[in-house]
Design a protein around this motif. Structure first.
Motif, short mmCIF file in Angstrom:
data_model
loop_
_atom_site.label_atom_id
_atom_site.label_comp_id
_atom_site.label_asym_id
_atom_site.label_seq_id
_atom_site.Cartn_x
_atom_site.Cartn_y
_atom_site.Cartn_z
N LEU A 50 0.83 -1.21 0.00
CA LEU A 50 0.00 0.00 0.00
C LEU A 50 0.86 1.26 0.00
O LEU A 50 0.54 2.24 -0.68
N GLY A 51 1.95 1.24 0.74
CA GLY A 51 2.87 2.38 0.73
C GLY A 51 3.48 2.60 -0.65
O GLY A 51 3.63 3.74 -1.10
N ASP A 54 0.92 4.18 -2.87
CA ASP A 54 0.85 5.62 -2.59
C ASP A 54 1.96 6.39 -3.29
O ASP A 54 1.81 7.56 -3.61
N GLU A 55 3.09 5.72 -3.54
CA GLU A 55 4.23 6.36 -4.20
C GLU A 55 4.19 6.21 -5.72
O GLU A 55 5.10 6.67 -6.39
#
Length: 89
Positions: A50-51, A54-55
């Motif tokens: 998920l991180g 986001d990037e």
């Protein structure tokens, strides 16, 4: 060039090793969960992915995620196998 990463199956070490060997845009092909073996961790893998999304990484849901959703919605058999397979680790 886009790096395509399939079938992590809750293996944070495999995910990190794969990421260390890549450079550039990422595309995940699902099956993040349902590893079931030693050292597996749904939450660690999902949080990391998920991180990355986001990037700017992209991801699609795999059949293991779909089956878990169906189980938790009562649309897949409530068997001991499924309860064990789809409990969070």
């Amino acid at each position: 060039m886009i790096t395509i990463i399939p079938d992590i199956h809750t293996d944070p070490q495999r995910l990190e090793a794969t990421l260390a060997a890549t450079d550039g845009p990422l595309a995940f092909l699902g099956d993040f969960i349902d590893g079931g073996g030693q050292g597996t961790c749904d939450r660690t893998v999902l949080t990391r992915v998920l991180g990355l999304i986001d990037e700017a990484a992209v991801a699609v849901m795999g059949n293991h995620e779909l089956n878990a959703i169906l189980f938790h919605r009562g649309l897949r058999a409530d068997s001991s196998k499924n309860r064990d397979q789809y409990r969070s680790r």
